[in-house]
Scaffold this motif. Sequence first.
Motif, short mmCIF file in Angstrom:
data_model
loop_
_atom_site.label_atom_id
_atom_site.label_comp_id
_atom_site.label_asym_id
_atom_site.label_seq_id
_atom_site.Cartn_x
_atom_site.Cartn_y
_atom_site.Cartn_z
N LEU A 19 -4.34 4.15 5.86
CA LEU A 19 -3.70 4.30 4.55
C LEU A 19 -4.74 4.45 3.45
CD1 LEU A 19 -0.78 1.73 4.95
CD2 LEU A 19 -0.64 4.23 5.04
N ALA A 20 -5.91 3.82 3.62
CA ALA A 20 -6.99 4.00 2.63
C ALA A 20 -7.41 5.47 2.58
CB ALA A 20 -8.19 3.12 2.99
N ILE A 21 -7.50 6.10 3.74
CA ILE A 21 -7.87 7.52 3.79
C ILE A 21 -6.78 8.38 3.16
CG2 ILE A 21 -8.23 9.48 5.37
CD1 ILE A 21 -9.76 7.46 7.19
N ASP A 22 -5.52 8.04 3.45
CA ASP A 22 -4.40 8.74 2.81
C ASP A 22 -4.57 8.67 1.29
OD1 ASP A 22 -2.00 9.98 2.21
OD2 ASP A 22 -0.75 8.59 3.37
N ALA A 28 -7.38 8.13 -0.51
CA ALA A 28 -8.55 8.91 -0.97
C ALA A 28 -8.23 10.39 -0.97
CB ALA A 28 -9.75 8.62 -0.08
N HIS A 29 -7.52 10.84 0.06
CA HIS A 29 -7.21 12.28 0.13
C HIS A 29 -6.23 12.66 -0.97
CE1 HIS A 29 -3.21 13.18 1.98
NE2 HIS A 29 -3.60 14.42 2.04
N MET A 30 -5.37 11.70 -1.39
CA MET A 30 -4.46 11.97 -2.51
C MET A 30 -5.19 11.92 -3.85
SD MET A 30 -1.57 12.84 -1.22
CE MET A 30 -0.84 13.11 -2.84
N VAL A 31 -6.19 11.04 -3.98
CA VAL A 31 -7.01 11.06 -5.22
C VAL A 31 -7.62 12.45 -5.37
CG1 VAL A 31 -9.01 10.14 -6.46
CG2 VAL A 31 -7.59 8.59 -5.13
N ALA A 32 -8.15 12.98 -4.28
CA ALA A 32 -8.79 14.30 -4.32
C ALA A 32 -7.79 15.38 -4.76
CB ALA A 32 -9.38 14.65 -2.97
N ILE A 33 -6.55 15.25 -4.31
CA ILE A 33 -5.52 16.23 -4.68
C ILE A 33 -5.18 16.13 -6.18
CG2 ILE A 33 -3.04 16.75 -4.38
CD1 ILE A 33 -3.51 16.23 -1.33
N ALA A 34 -5.21 14.88 -6.70
CA ALA A 34 -4.84 14.68 -8.11
C ALA A 34 -6.02 14.88 -9.07
CB ALA A 34 -4.27 13.27 -8.29
N ALA A 35 -7.25 14.81 -8.53
CA ALA A 35 -8.45 14.83 -9.39
C ALA A 35 -8.84 16.25 -9.78
CB ALA A 35 -9.61 14.17 -8.65
N PRO A 36 -9.59 16.40 -10.88
CA PRO A 36 -10.14 17.72 -11.22
C PRO A 36 -11.11 18.19 -10.14
CG PRO A 36 -10.68 16.08 -12.93
CD PRO A 36 -9.99 15.35 -11.83
N LEU A 37 -11.30 19.50 -10.06
CA LEU A 37 -12.09 20.12 -8.99
C LEU A 37 -13.46 19.46 -8.79
CD1 LEU A 37 -12.37 22.41 -6.87
CD2 LEU A 37 -13.26 23.86 -8.72
N GLU A 38 -14.16 19.19 -9.89
CA GLU A 38 -15.55 18.70 -9.76
C GLU A 38 -15.61 17.27 -9.19
OE1 GLU A 38 -14.01 18.36 -13.97
OE2 GLU A 38 -14.16 19.93 -12.44
N GLU A 39 -14.48 16.56 -9.16
CA GLU A 39 -14.47 15.19 -8.59
C GLU A 39 -13.90 15.14 -7.17
OE1 GLU A 39 -12.99 12.07 -11.23
OE2 GLU A 39 -13.10 13.54 -12.86
N GLN A 40 -13.29 16.23 -6.72
CA GLN A 40 -12.58 16.21 -5.43
C GLN A 40 -13.52 15.98 -4.24
OE1 GLN A 40 -10.35 19.87 -5.17
NE2 GLN A 40 -9.26 19.46 -7.07
N TRP A 91 -6.47 2.92 -2.51
CA TRP A 91 -7.77 3.05 -1.82
C TRP A 91 -8.47 1.68 -1.76
CZ3 TRP A 91 -11.23 5.36 1.15
CH2 TRP A 91 -12.59 5.19 0.94
N GLN A 92 -8.55 1.01 -2.92
CA GLN A 92 -9.23 -0.31 -2.97
C GLN A 92 -8.53 -1.33 -2.08
OE1 GLN A 92 -12.06 -0.80 -4.27
NE2 GLN A 92 -12.32 0.96 -5.62
N GLN A 93 -7.19 -1.35 -2.16
CA GLN A 93 -6.43 -2.33 -1.37
C GLN A 93 -6.50 -2.00 0.13
OE1 GLN A 93 -2.55 -3.56 -2.63
NE2 GLN A 93 -3.10 -3.47 -4.80
N LEU A 116 0.83 -1.22 0.00
CA LEU A 116 0.00 0.00 0.00
C LEU A 116 0.86 1.26 0.00
CD1 LEU A 116 -2.91 -0.56 2.54
CD2 LEU A 116 -3.09 0.52 0.32
N ARG A 117 1.84 1.26 0.88
CA ARG A 117 2.72 2.45 0.97
C ARG A 117 3.52 2.64 -0.31
NH1 ARG A 117 2.70 4.98 5.82
NH2 ARG A 117 2.25 3.77 7.71
N THR A 118 3.88 1.54 -0.98
CA THR A 118 4.62 1.64 -2.24
C THR A 118 3.74 2.31 -3.30
OG1 THR A 118 5.88 -0.33 -1.66
CG2 THR A 118 5.93 0.34 -3.97
#
Length: 291
Positions: A116-119, A121-133, A105-107, A78-80
């Motif tokens: 780590l799942a929350i970590d 998800a919060h990184m997906v939000a940082i990488a995602a476009p505004l409307e998906e965050q 997130w899935q793993q 997960l951390r990798t």
Amino acid sequence: MHNPPDFMAQWDFQDPTASAQRFQALLAEAHTADLQYELELLTQLARTHSLQRQFAQAHQLLDQIEPRLTDATPRARLRTLLERGRTFNSAGDKASARTLFEQAWQQGLRHKEFYLAIDAAHMVAIAAPLEEQSRWHQLAMELAERSTDPKVRGWLATLYNNQGWTLFELGRLEEASQCQQKCLAWHQLHNNPAKAFIARWSLARIQRARGLHQEALADLTQLQEDMAAAGAPEDGYLFEELGENALALDDPAAAEYFARAWFLLSQDGWLKANEAERLNRLKRLKRLGKL
């Protein structure tokens, strides 16, 4: 090694070099039988490289970790994924980063590694476009709020803050304010005055966006007094907000606030490199009183 040290407590994100030295010291002491702990430590060493924009070194270290991962090291896997994703994200490749964060997130959910799942998800939000965050912040918040683990719940203040700013950018100002109120309440409950000051500043920024300049100015003036009483250093962003609200109210104090904001913020290397126009505007506005 039954109870290895909490390596995350060794982090100082402002000083990745010193953090790396501490991780190296823990690696030297690590029990060779504890493969997962050793690999997790190596992922954090990779992170110290990506924070210093040494992306090739970060990827190289992660390449060395991957063949050693097994079914018995789910947390290290997960951390990798997370650190590989962060490396891509910091280098500007948000698409590659997002794929890895979504896998993490899935793993994380599958292995019940909720911290780590929350970590992830919060990184997906940082990488995602505004409307998906907002959706990803929401998923992470629901997971944290359901948890009884203090470490997992420890994500809440960050998530409330991040969701608050996403909603702010979407123009959903009432909801943004509710999130920052939750963030403030969390920091007050956990006796973190420095973070509580930031949450109060954020609430005032939302008030300004709603046109509530008088209220914002009153709250910021109180915040300034409370920070001074607590011995906190003067804050350029606070003076900038005071100036913006005073300007909207035709208050002659605006020039003085902007002058102080410019003096403090012009010493910030990141702002000089990334927000030159913002600093130039402060410089122009501080001359208001001299016209």
